[in-house]
Design a protein around this motif. Structure first.
Motif, mmCIF file in Angstrom:
data_model
loop_
_atom_site.group_PDB
_atom_site.id
_atom_site.type_symbol
_atom_site.label_atom_id
_atom_site.label_comp_id
_atom_site.label_asym_id
_atom_site.label_seq_id
_atom_site.Cartn_x
_atom_site.Cartn_y
_atom_site.Cartn_z
ATOM 1 N N VAL A 84 -28.358 -0.375 89.182
ATOM 2 C CA VAL A 84 -29.223 -0.174 90.342
ATOM 3 C C VAL A 84 -30.192 -1.349 90.459
ATOM 4 O O VAL A 84 -30.721 -1.814 89.455
ATOM 5 C CB VAL A 84 -30.034 1.137 90.164
ATOM 6 C CG1 VAL A 84 -30.987 1.357 91.311
ATOM 7 C CG2 VAL A 84 -29.104 2.318 89.990
ATOM 8 N N THR A 85 -30.422 -1.795 91.682
ATOM 9 C CA THR A 85 -31.481 -2.773 91.919
ATOM 10 C C THR A 85 -32.792 -2.006 91.975
ATOM 11 O O THR A 85 -32.945 -1.074 92.766
ATOM 12 C CB THR A 85 -31.254 -3.537 93.231
ATOM 13 O OG1 THR A 85 -30.007 -4.231 93.139
ATOM 14 C CG2 THR A 85 -32.373 -4.524 93.488
ATOM 15 N N THR A 86 -33.736 -2.387 91.122
ATOM 16 C CA THR A 86 -35.037 -1.712 91.072
ATOM 17 C C THR A 86 -36.156 -2.713 91.283
ATOM 18 O O THR A 86 -35.966 -3.920 91.157
ATOM 19 C CB THR A 86 -35.267 -1.035 89.702
ATOM 20 O OG1 THR A 86 -35.517 -2.052 88.708
ATOM 21 C CG2 THR A 86 -34.105 -0.167 89.279
ATOM 22 N N GLY A 87 -37.312 -2.147 91.558
ATOM 23 C CA GLY A 87 -38.552 -2.899 91.463
ATOM 24 C C GLY A 87 -39.060 -2.672 90.045
ATOM 25 O O GLY A 87 -38.289 -2.683 89.087
ATOM 26 N N THR A 88 -40.342 -2.351 89.912
ATOM 27 C CA THR A 88 -40.922 -2.146 88.579
ATOM 28 C C THR A 88 -40.800 -0.710 88.086
ATOM 29 O O THR A 88 -41.247 -0.400 86.987
ATOM 30 C CB THR A 88 -42.402 -2.554 88.568
ATOM 31 O OG1 THR A 88 -43.101 -1.780 89.548
ATOM 32 C CG2 THR A 88 -42.559 -4.039 88.864
ATOM 33 N N SER A 89 -40.174 0.181 88.896
ATOM 34 C CA SER A 89 -40.021 1.564 88.450
ATOM 35 C C SER A 89 -38.759 2.174 89.039
ATOM 36 O O SER A 89 -38.160 1.631 89.961
ATOM 37 C CB SER A 89 -41.253 2.401 88.817
ATOM 38 O OG SER A 89 -41.467 2.379 90.207
ATOM 39 N N ALA A 90 -38.368 3.312 88.462
ATOM 40 C CA ALA A 90 -37.187 4.036 88.934
ATOM 41 C C ALA A 90 -37.362 5.507 88.604
ATOM 42 O O ALA A 90 -37.959 5.864 87.581
ATOM 43 C CB ALA A 90 -35.920 3.501 88.282
ATOM 44 N N LEU A 91 -36.837 6.359 89.468
ATOM 45 C CA LEU A 91 -36.780 7.791 89.204
ATOM 46 C C LEU A 91 -35.394 8.061 88.636
ATOM 47 O O LEU A 91 -34.390 7.777 89.290
ATOM 48 C CB LEU A 91 -37.020 8.601 90.476
ATOM 49 C CG LEU A 91 -37.000 10.115 90.319
ATOM 50 C CD1 LEU A 91 -38.080 10.590 89.351
ATOM 51 C CD2 LEU A 91 -37.161 10.781 91.669
ATOM 52 N N VAL A 92 -35.341 8.579 87.399
ATOM 53 C CA VAL A 92 -34.075 8.809 86.707
ATOM 54 C C VAL A 92 -33.908 10.309 86.501
ATOM 55 O O VAL A 92 -34.805 10.972 85.977
ATOM 56 C CB VAL A 92 -34.043 8.082 85.344
ATOM 57 C CG1 VAL A 92 -32.674 8.237 84.677
ATOM 58 C CG2 VAL A 92 -34.409 6.610 85.509
ATOM 59 N N LEU A 93 -32.771 10.840 86.944
ATOM 60 C CA LEU A 93 -32.448 12.262 86.787
ATOM 61 C C LEU A 93 -31.130 12.351 86.034
ATOM 62 O O LEU A 93 -30.187 11.628 86.356
ATOM 63 C CB LEU A 93 -32.299 12.936 88.151
ATOM 64 C CG LEU A 93 -33.468 12.788 89.121
ATOM 65 C CD1 LEU A 93 -33.275 11.608 90.036
ATOM 66 C CD2 LEU A 93 -33.625 14.051 89.918
ATOM 67 N N TRP A 94 -31.062 13.213 85.009
ATOM 68 C CA TRP A 94 -29.809 13.378 84.300
ATOM 69 C C TRP A 94 -29.648 14.814 83.844
ATOM 70 O O TRP A 94 -30.614 15.543 83.684
ATOM 71 C CB TRP A 94 -29.662 12.391 83.152
ATOM 72 C CG TRP A 94 -30.593 12.526 81.987
ATOM 73 C CD1 TRP A 94 -30.281 13.014 80.741
ATOM 74 C CD2 TRP A 94 -31.965 12.133 81.898
ATOM 75 N NE1 TRP A 94 -31.370 12.955 79.902
ATOM 76 C CE2 TRP A 94 -32.418 12.413 80.590
ATOM 77 C CE3 TRP A 94 -32.866 11.573 82.802
ATOM 78 C CZ2 TRP A 94 -33.720 12.159 80.169
ATOM 79 C CZ3 TRP A 94 -34.166 11.332 82.376
ATOM 80 C CH2 TRP A 94 -34.571 11.615 81.084
ATOM 81 N N SER A 95 -28.381 15.203 83.703
ATOM 82 C CA SER A 95 -28.073 16.558 83.260
ATOM 83 C C SER A 95 -26.829 16.512 82.392
ATOM 84 O O SER A 95 -26.059 15.551 82.417
ATOM 85 C CB SER A 95 -27.857 17.493 84.455
ATOM 86 O OG SER A 95 -26.724 17.095 85.188
#
Length: 180
Positions: A84-95
């Motif tokens: 993923v191309t990100t800036g300085t943060s990312a919302l990560v969801l996993w299950s």
């Protein structure tokens, strides 16, 4: 191109083509409608007066696989993983659907980041399951975290797996990342 504070018009003054292009055309090209290139994407601020289009990216592996590793590792089928191309943060969801064949032993799932940034899997953010009885019915659950301090650019997020003891089973593994 960058957004420019619009000029103040003065009565009876000539509005040149260069002024129009700088203050009207170029500023309109910095708006959300101009930045949106496809449906299903979202926009984030990437600086003062600047927006960037981002893609919600997800991957999954349904196959049930096991590990006895007590440190974060790959399963036979690695991942899932997304870049993923990100800036300085990312919302990560996993299950993940998890179980362990040994009563009182934990199974864990977390993610690592490679590419522009580096992050190791951690007990502190991991999805955890500790069955009350050996061979308990698998539990499917999920977790999310707002990850900050990333280096902007292409970052790869990959799920990893480990146990406190016994044999952990992991199935229906999912990861979704929103680069901010």
């Amino acid at each position: 191109m960058a957004w420019t504070a619009p000029m103040t018009a003065v009565a009876n003054s000539v509005f040149s083509a260069a002024q129009f292009n700088l203050h009207v055309r170029d500023n309109l090209n910095e708006t959300a409608p101009a930045k949106a290139t496809a449906a299903g994407r979202f926009l984030v601020t990437s600086g003062a007066n600047s927006v960037t289009e981002r893609v919600i990216t997800e991957a999954n592996v349904d196959t049930s696989q096991t590990t006895t590793s007590t440190s974060a590792t790959d399963l036979t089928t690695v991942g899932p993983s997304v870049t993923v191309t990100t800036g300085t943060s990312a919302l990560v969801l996993w299950s993940c659907e998890m179980t362990n064949n040994t009563s009182g032993q934990v199974s864990l799932t977390d993610f690592v980041v490679t590419g522009a940034s580096s992050r190791a899997a951690s007990d502190a953010t991991a999805l955890k399951l500790m069955p009350s009885a050996a061979g308990s019915y698998p539990n499917r659950s999920g977790v999310h975290t707002l990850l900050t301090g990333l280096t902007p650019g292409a970052n790869t997020f990959t799920l990893k797996y480990w146990v406190g003891g016994g044999t952990g089973s992991f199935a229906y593994r999912r990861i979704t990342v929103l680069g901010l």
